[in-house]
Each structure stands twice: as structure tokens, then as C-alpha cells.
Design a protein around this motif. Structure first.
Motif, short mmCIF file in Angstrom:
data_model
loop_
_atom_site.label_atom_id
_atom_site.label_comp_id
_atom_site.label_asym_id
_atom_site.label_seq_id
_atom_site.Cartn_x
_atom_site.Cartn_y
_atom_site.Cartn_z
N GLY A 214 -46.53 -21.37 6.56
CA GLY A 214 -45.16 -21.60 6.14
C GLY A 214 -44.86 -23.05 5.81
N VAL A 215 -45.80 -23.73 5.19
CA VAL A 215 -45.67 -25.18 4.93
C VAL A 215 -45.41 -25.50 3.47
CG1 VAL A 215 -47.11 -25.81 6.90
CG2 VAL A 215 -48.19 -25.36 4.67
N LEU A 216 -45.22 -24.50 2.62
CA LEU A 216 -45.17 -24.76 1.18
C LEU A 216 -43.92 -25.51 0.74
CD1 LEU A 216 -46.65 -21.47 -0.33
CD2 LEU A 216 -47.80 -23.61 0.25
N ALA A 217 -42.76 -25.15 1.26
CA ALA A 217 -41.53 -25.81 0.83
C ALA A 217 -41.59 -27.31 1.10
CB ALA A 217 -40.32 -25.19 1.52
N VAL A 229 -49.35 -28.49 -5.67
CA VAL A 229 -49.58 -27.77 -4.42
C VAL A 229 -50.27 -26.45 -4.73
CG1 VAL A 229 -48.51 -26.77 -2.35
CG2 VAL A 229 -47.49 -28.80 -3.43
N ILE A 230 -51.27 -26.11 -3.92
CA ILE A 230 -51.99 -24.86 -4.11
C ILE A 230 -52.26 -24.25 -2.74
CG2 ILE A 230 -54.35 -25.80 -4.02
CD1 ILE A 230 -54.96 -24.03 -6.51
N THR A 231 -52.24 -22.92 -2.67
CA THR A 231 -52.50 -22.25 -1.39
C THR A 231 -53.53 -21.14 -1.58
OG1 THR A 231 -51.52 -21.04 0.48
CG2 THR A 231 -50.60 -20.60 -1.70
N ILE A 232 -54.30 -20.92 -0.54
CA ILE A 232 -55.22 -19.78 -0.53
C ILE A 232 -54.81 -18.78 0.54
CG2 ILE A 232 -57.17 -21.13 -1.37
CD1 ILE A 232 -58.23 -21.12 1.56
N ALA A 233 -53.66 -19.05 1.23
CA ALA A 233 -53.35 -18.27 2.42
C ALA A 233 -51.90 -17.81 2.53
CB ALA A 233 -53.69 -19.10 3.67
N ASP A 234 -51.00 -18.31 1.69
CA ASP A 234 -49.57 -17.98 1.83
C ASP A 234 -49.14 -17.12 0.66
OD1 ASP A 234 -46.79 -17.93 2.09
OD2 ASP A 234 -46.73 -19.92 2.99
N MET A 235 -48.83 -15.84 0.96
CA MET A 235 -48.48 -14.90 -0.09
C MET A 235 -47.08 -15.16 -0.68
SD MET A 235 -51.24 -13.22 -0.26
CE MET A 235 -50.82 -11.87 -1.37
N SER A 236 -46.33 -16.09 -0.10
CA SER A 236 -45.01 -16.42 -0.63
C SER A 236 -45.09 -17.53 -1.68
CB SER A 236 -44.06 -16.85 0.49
OG SER A 236 -44.41 -18.14 1.00
N ALA A 237 -46.28 -17.83 -2.15
CA ALA A 237 -46.49 -18.96 -3.06
C ALA A 237 -45.54 -18.94 -4.25
CB ALA A 237 -47.94 -18.96 -3.54
N ALA A 238 -45.37 -17.78 -4.88
CA ALA A 238 -44.56 -17.70 -6.10
C ALA A 238 -43.11 -18.10 -5.84
CB ALA A 238 -44.62 -16.30 -6.68
N GLN A 239 -42.62 -17.84 -4.65
CA GLN A 239 -41.24 -18.19 -4.31
C GLN A 239 -41.02 -19.70 -4.36
OE1 GLN A 239 -40.09 -16.40 -0.57
NE2 GLN A 239 -41.33 -14.57 -1.00
N HIS A 240 -42.08 -20.47 -4.22
CA HIS A 240 -41.99 -21.93 -4.20
C HIS A 240 -42.55 -22.54 -5.48
CE1 HIS A 240 -41.04 -21.65 0.10
NE2 HIS A 240 -42.02 -20.77 0.18
N GLY A 241 -42.91 -21.69 -6.45
CA GLY A 241 -43.49 -22.19 -7.68
C GLY A 241 -44.89 -22.73 -7.51
#
Length: 301
Positions: A214-217, A229-241
Motif C-alpha cells: 500500500g505504498v503507491l500513493a 513508479v512501477i509495481t510487481i505486487a500491488d493490484m491497485s496500480a491503475a488507481q494511482h496511474g
């Protein structure tokens, strides 16, 4: 016949059962190996639980396992290996068994243990791929969330070797081991963003999230640009662009052969936490789901 771990329904680790199966036959370009080691990856558990059913529908029974290493005992037409070769690679049809099929096998150097050889495939290619997708380069600052996990641990090493300043979020017990890689380790949890700012007064240019915590924002705020920013583990990625990176045929970054050479030369280390007999695959899944591990878990048929 051959022995393998398989499951015939989605569920908890207990659905994994030792089974008798017919050894697979290699197709064109494939080899069959007598498995010496098979890596346990988080995706194995997501597939087993049914979490990935929409994206990766199961054809039961399923033999899990993305990566394996072993000795070639059969080759398909055009395969780039011979019977008796020691190889590693991505599996076709699962690696939790006495036999497995590999596509595009890579020769295992003598200096590389079976455990590391089996473990390097998915996590090594993932770490290399996401750094390439970010486009981070020498002189920039990279924040790696989950720097003590297998992907994060390798990404830190690859980035440091390129002259990139690396900040890694870790648990208290992993501060020393990540610092030893040449990174600045900061504790995760409440207040992590403030601690990162203190550790990187020059600012953070790019963020790799390998934690899904939960660190994307806040990561987007730190960089000022969701494209960094890129993630391999947070499925909410699209919500944060933010980009969600997953594997595929178009793998960027170092080749698996290069990663293997780096590991054999000691330029890349991948901790092996524990090995398990093949029959104890369910215990390995339980341990990883409980986050008991500090490194890779490996099955030994």
C-alpha cells in the motif's frame, strides 16, 4: 511413471498432493530434465488458491512451479541442449516433480548451486525487467520497496552495480543485509516516507514496489510522476496511474544467461532460506504465506 506435486481444485496448501504422473515428453525446442531443484514463487500460491483463475485458468490437475534446474534426460527436435547437460530455466507444465520440461534452457555453471540455479529464473528476470522498464540509470536515485525480498534484493544489486543510488525499505532485521549490498536501508511501516526523505535529501527519482504494502500513493508523491513508479505486487496500480509489471514473452533487461553468469561469478547473490523435500510442498507454501522466509524456498525431489 514419475512423482509430482499436483492439485485438482483451488484451495489452501493442503490441496497439494504427491501424485503419480506420466513423465512429460519434450516438444520442439524443449528438453526434459530430471529435476534437482524447483523454486517456490509467490505466483505458485496465487495460482493454487484460485486468485489468478481469471488470468491463468487451470486445467486440472495442475503441477505448480515456474522454475527448475536439473539434468537433461530427453530432448525435443531443435533443442539447444543434449542429454546429460546440467541446465535451468522456465518450466512448461510445472516444476514440482521428478521431471519437468524447459523451454530455452540455460547451461548451469559448475560454480552455481542447484538451489540458486532453480531460484534465479523468475526473480532475476523480473528484477532486470522492471529496472529496464523504469529506465533508471547512473546518477539517479531509486527507492526499492521490499528490498529484502528476492526480487528487491536482486534489483538492489543490479542497480548499485550501475552506479544508481539505492534506498531500500526493509524490516528491522534486514537492515544490515541490505546495507551490505551498497544501499541505504530504511525501516518500512508508519513514517517510511519521512525516513526516505531524510535518507535521500536529493530526492527520489524512481520507485520499484516489490512489496505490495500500500505504498503507491506516497511513492508517486515522492517522485512527482506516476510514470516513475512501477509495481510487481500491488493490484491497485491503475488507481494511482502506476504501471503493473508482469512477465511475458517480451522480456527486457539482462538475459537469463547473463544473470546466471553474474551469479556464478559472485556479482549477484540470492539467499536460499530453506529447502524442502518434494513431498513437503504444502509446508513450503504455508511458510511463505505466513512470511516466515528470508530468502528463497526450494523443493528438492
Amino acid at each position: 511413471m514419475s512423482t509430482a506435486i499436483a492439485f485438482s481444485e483451488y484451495g489452501a496448501p493442503e490441496v497439494l498432493r504427491l501424485s503419480e504422473v506420466t513423465p512429460p515428453e519434450p516438444g520442439p525446442g524443449q528438453v526434459r530434465i530430471r529435476v534437482r531443484a524447483a523454486s517456490v514463487n509467490p505466483l505458485d500460491m496465487k495460482i493454487r488458491s484460485g486468485l489468478m483463475a481469471a488470468a491463468i485458468p487451470a486445467r486440472f490437475p495442475v503441477v505448480p512451479g515456474l522454475d527448475a534446474a536439473g539434468v537433461v534426460d530427453a530432448v525435443g527436435e531443435g533443442a539447444e541442449a543434449a542429454v546429460g547437460d546440467e541446465v535451468l530455466g522456465a518450466t512448461v507444465g510445472g516444476g514440482y516433480g521428478e521431471h519437468a520440461l524447459l523451454e530455452r534452457p540455460v547451461v548451469k555453471p559448475v560454480a552455481l548451486s542447484w538451489e540458486v540455479a532453480a531460484s534465479l529464473v523468475t526473480v532475476g528476470r523480473t528484477a532486470s525487467r522492471v529496472l529496464a522498464q523504469l529506465g533508471v540509470h547512473e546518477g539517479r536515485t531509486l527507492l526499492v520497496h521490499g528490498a529484502a525480498g528476492s526480487v528487491g534484493f536482486l534489483a538492489v544489486q543490479l542497480a548499485v552495480a550501475r552506479g544508481i543510488t539505492v534506498i531500500g525499505t526493509v524490516g528491522e532485521h534486514d537492515v544490515e543485509r541490505v546495507t551490505a549490498l551498497g544501499a541505504t536501508a530504511v525501516r518500512y511501516g508508519d513514517g517510511w516516507a519521512q525516513r526516505v526523505k531524510a535518507a535521500a535529501p536529493q530526492g527520489v527519482d524512481f520507485v520499484l514496489d516489490a512489496s505490495g504494502a500500500g505504498v503507491l500513493a506516497d511513492s508517486v508523491t515522492l517522485t512527482g510522476d506516476s510514470a516513475h513508479v512501477i509495481t510487481i505486487a500491488d493490484m491497485s496500480a491503475a488507481q494511482h496511474g502506476v504501471r503493473f509489471s508482469s512477465g511475458g514473452a517480451d522480456q527486457a533487461g539482462e538475459s537469463l544467461s547473463e544473470l546466471v553468469r553474474m551469479a556464478a561469478d559472485g556479482r549477484l547473490t540470492l539467499p536460499i532460506w530453506r529447502t524442502y523435500p518434494l513431498a513437503e510442498a504444502a509446508r513450503a507454501h504455508r511458510d511463505l504465506e505466513a512470511r516466515r522466509n528470508r530468502g528463497k524456498a526450494v523443493l528438492l525431489p
